[in-house]
Design a protein around this motif. Sequence first.
Motif, PDB file in Angstrom:
ATOM      1  N   CYS A 117       3.546   0.701   4.370  1.00 30.24           N
ATOM      2  CA  CYS A 117       3.707   1.903   5.186  1.00 30.24           C
ATOM      3  C   CYS A 117       4.227   3.010   4.290  1.00 30.24           C
ATOM      4  O   CYS A 117       4.472   2.801   3.101  1.00 30.24           O
ATOM      5  CB  CYS A 117       4.647   1.643   6.366  1.00 30.24           C
ATOM      6  N   TRP A 118       4.400   4.183   4.875  1.00 27.65           N
ATOM      7  CA  TRP A 118       4.856   5.331   4.100  1.00 27.65           C
ATOM      8  C   TRP A 118       6.183   5.840   4.644  1.00 27.65           C
ATOM      9  O   TRP A 118       6.421   5.828   5.846  1.00 27.65           O
ATOM     10  CB  TRP A 118       3.813   6.455   4.134  1.00 27.65           C
ATOM     11  N   ALA A 119       7.045   6.257   3.737  1.00 29.75           N
ATOM     12  CA  ALA A 119       8.338   6.822   4.117  1.00 29.75           C
ATOM     13  C   ALA A 119       8.679   7.937   3.144  1.00 29.75           C
ATOM     14  O   ALA A 119       8.148   7.993   2.030  1.00 29.75           O
ATOM     15  CB  ALA A 119       9.424   5.750   4.106  1.00 29.75           C
ATOM     16  N   THR A 130      10.971  15.161  -1.599  1.00 33.24           N
ATOM     17  CA  THR A 130      10.002  15.163  -2.689  1.00 33.24           C
ATOM     18  C   THR A 130       8.686  14.500  -2.317  1.00 33.24           C
ATOM     19  O   THR A 130       7.868  14.259  -3.179  1.00 33.24           O
ATOM     20  CB  THR A 130      10.584  14.429  -3.914  1.00 33.24           C
ATOM     21  N   GLY A 131       8.441  14.184  -1.059  1.00 34.58           N
ATOM     22  CA  GLY A 131       7.156  13.616  -0.679  1.00 34.58           C
ATOM     23  C   GLY A 131       7.276  12.222  -0.103  1.00 34.58           C
ATOM     24  O   GLY A 131       8.353  11.742   0.239  1.00 34.58           O
ATOM     25  N   GLN A 132       6.137  11.543  -0.009  1.00 40.27           N
ATOM     26  CA  GLN A 132       6.049  10.225   0.608  1.00 40.27           C
ATOM     27  C   GLN A 132       6.017   9.128  -0.444  1.00 40.27           C
ATOM     28  O   GLN A 132       5.547   9.328  -1.560  1.00 40.27           O
ATOM     29  CB  GLN A 132       4.791  10.149   1.467  1.00 40.27           C
ATOM     30  N   ALA A 133       6.501   7.965  -0.074  1.00 42.21           N
ATOM     31  CA  ALA A 133       6.499   6.800  -0.953  1.00 42.21           C
ATOM     32  C   ALA A 133       5.993   5.592  -0.187  1.00 42.21           C
ATOM     33  O   ALA A 133       6.264   5.428   1.003  1.00 42.21           O
ATOM     34  CB  ALA A 133       7.902   6.529  -1.491  1.00 42.21           C
ATOM     35  N   ARG A 134       5.253   4.734  -0.882  1.00 41.23           N
ATOM     36  CA  ARG A 134       4.733   3.505  -0.280  1.00 41.23           C
ATOM     37  C   ARG A 134       5.853   2.465  -0.229  1.00 41.23           C
ATOM     38  O   ARG A 134       6.595   2.283  -1.197  1.00 41.23           O
ATOM     39  CB  ARG A 134       3.582   2.976  -1.136  1.00 41.23           C
ATOM     40  N   THR A 135       5.991   1.768   0.880  1.00 41.61           N
ATOM     41  CA  THR A 135       7.032   0.756   1.013  1.00 41.61           C
ATOM     42  C   THR A 135       6.599  -0.276   2.040  1.00 41.61           C
ATOM     43  O   THR A 135       5.444  -0.294   2.479  1.00 41.61           O
ATOM     44  CB  THR A 135       8.372   1.411   1.402  1.00 41.61           C
ATOM     45  N   LEU A 136       7.519  -1.141   2.428  1.00 38.92           N
ATOM     46  CA  LEU A 136       7.294  -2.128   3.478  1.00 38.92           C
ATOM     47  C   LEU A 136       8.068  -1.713   4.724  1.00 38.92           C
ATOM     48  O   LEU A 136       9.128  -1.081   4.612  1.00 38.92           O
ATOM     49  CB  LEU A 136       7.761  -3.517   3.032  1.00 38.92           C
ATOM     50  N   PRO A 137       7.593  -2.074   5.900  1.00 40.05           N
ATOM     51  CA  PRO A 137       8.313  -1.699   7.123  1.00 40.05           C
ATOM     52  C   PRO A 137       9.773  -2.156   7.114  1.00 40.05           C
ATOM     53  O   PRO A 137      10.656  -1.479   7.667  1.00 40.05           O
ATOM     54  CB  PRO A 137       7.513  -2.388   8.236  1.00 40.05           C
ATOM     55  N   GLU A 138      10.035  -3.309   6.486  1.00 34.39           N
ATOM     56  CA  GLU A 138      11.404  -3.823   6.457  1.00 34.39           C
ATOM     57  C   GLU A 138      12.363  -2.880   5.750  1.00 34.39           C
ATOM     58  O   GLU A 138      13.562  -2.824   6.072  1.00 34.39           O
ATOM     59  CB  GLU A 138      11.444  -5.196   5.754  1.00 34.39           C
ATOM     60  N   PHE A 139      11.853  -2.134   4.777  1.00 29.43           N
ATOM     61  CA  PHE A 139      12.716  -1.250   4.003  1.00 29.43           C
ATOM     62  C   PHE A 139      12.892   0.125   4.646  1.00 29.43           C
ATOM     63  O   PHE A 139      13.631   0.968   4.134  1.00 29.43           O
ATOM     64  CB  PHE A 139      12.174  -1.092   2.583  1.00 29.43           C
ATOM     65  N   VAL A 140      12.208   0.367   5.737  1.00 31.34           N
ATOM     66  CA  VAL A 140      12.339   1.643   6.440  1.00 31.34           C
ATOM     67  C   VAL A 140      13.418   1.566   7.514  1.00 31.34           C
ATOM     68  O   VAL A 140      14.053   2.558   7.859  1.00 31.34           O
ATOM     69  CB  VAL A 140      10.987   2.056   7.055  1.00 31.34           C
ATOM     70  N   ALA A 141      13.651   0.379   8.042  1.00 30.58           N
ATOM     71  CA  ALA A 141      14.607   0.217   9.142  1.00 30.58           C
ATOM     72  C   ALA A 141      16.024   0.575   8.694  1.00 30.58           C
ATOM     73  O   ALA A 141      16.398   0.393   7.526  1.00 30.58           O
ATOM     74  CB  ALA A 141      14.572  -1.226   9.650  1.00 30.58           C
TER      75      ALA A 141
END
Length: 563
Positions: free
Chosen positions: A193-195, A209-220
């Motif tokens: 996902c993107w955050a 500074t923009g969007q970064a690719r990550t996993l949903p677990e790291f957005v919570a």
Amino acid sequence: MRSLTVADAARSALVVRALDDRRRDGAGHASTGPIRVVRVDGRHRRAVEVPGITAWAARARNLHILVALLEEAGIDHFCVRGTASVNPCVAVPERLRTDVEEVLRIVCGHNPGYVGSASRGQMRPGASAASWRALRAQRVLRLAWNVCDPTGNLVFGRESGCDIEFWAEREGRLVAPRPNRVVSEVPVDAGRCWAEQKRFSEVPVMYTTGQARTLPEFVAALPDDHPFPIDVVYTWVDDSDPRWRARKDATRRVLERGTGEHALHEQAANDSRYTSRDELRYSLRSIHQYAPWVRTIFLVTAGHVPSWLDTDFPGIKVVDHREIFSDPDALPTFNSHAIESQLHHIPELSEHFLYLNDDVFLGRPVQPGKFFHSNGLSKSFRSNALIPSGRADSADLPVNAAGKNSRGLIAQQFGTVISQKMKHTPHALRRSVLTEIEQVYAHSHRTTQHSRFRSPHDVPIVSSLYHYYAYHSARATVGDIRYAYVDLADGLAQRRLDGLLARRNFDTFCMNDTVPAADPVAQDRMVANFLDAYFPVPSPYERPTGIRAPRTAPVAELGGVRA
């Protein structure tokens, strides 16, 4: 062959996108400059000169460069949160390590970058194949494209770098090479996902500074995150304002006509207590440089406004004493204890805030957790300096009399005897607790508010009473902070300042002068040289060079004090 495309992406990524047009260097220069040779960890390294660079922007810049390169090269990756390091972190499947090394080696040849172990050791030139071979056994690396400010006094290297983790593949799952607080392994085909990159580099919202690719677990949201805003409050006085000085002298003469409780201690109103060497300018620079998570800065004054302060910039507000004193008859006041007793009346002030005197500075990057637990509890920092025994007396130094009064109130309320003073650090405070203190200790609170100069009856509400009251009522804990105190009148002051500048290894420090200097000119020069070298980057709260504002607001009629 992706090298040309990747190199072009790196060039564009060199711009510090964490800084917008408002973050100018005073002459409208671009965000990046030439490559310079600087000293990093005792060695000569190349760095890009970036006007206006800050610790958080350097960290965000490294993350942005790495993410942009991996995206451009089509290499699978995701940003990671929750490691023990404060540095941003990007994960890559270990099977793609050769591709990563090839891309970074080519890019570092065009734009000097360095690589090393994430935990220790010297950083090596990233353009060298030998550097990557020497680090082949390391599954976590630190990458840094060094930057410096135009003076060369600020250099950001490995401490502002970005980590890259190589996650091993085992039985269809990617396994982390080191612990984090979120996940230790994920399916190889886990959805991305993107955050916002600010989530991983602590860049303020206004400088995203923009969007970064990550996993949903790291957005919570995590339990250790600080979901609440934190403000900063300063008290400040313009001691050069003739109207303010006349008012102060007239008030003092009236009080000194009396005897007994009206007689002032020699340190209750000496000129050293009010002297300003533009410390506020540099303390604000330290907040901008090392604490980007601060929401709003409130400057409490007697109607004064520093000539260099840009009051139109978002996030800075000037508050007059008359806006916060519950009893206007207590004004004018020249007593820091009285002013501090009213801080929780500041309109729009957040529940959690830091109170700083203008001679207190942040010395290196700090996180909100240094001052507040994520559940809202504040932290206090106790000093080894002790409150003298006995009851407060007119012969006591004002600071000692106030400490004794605080001890008496805590003993009466909770049955314990406090003995330690608090360090001269930013004070972590909660507005609701201060409101409660005003109600619980109404008589002492009112007496302090009405003391126009420091008095034997004062209570140090924000610098002592709050911390012990909140601790005894389970709303504060004892914290730990690396702190230095420099007495400017001490013969070793210059040596101590030189040590601070060379090592930059304290979270916060205070430069205090409570007695007149033997050589004021030499002392002023010593302080100015140190502050210019330690904090060379202007904050956004400073007006561009050549634009001046009135030193005093039109109605500066009321007094003020520097604590």
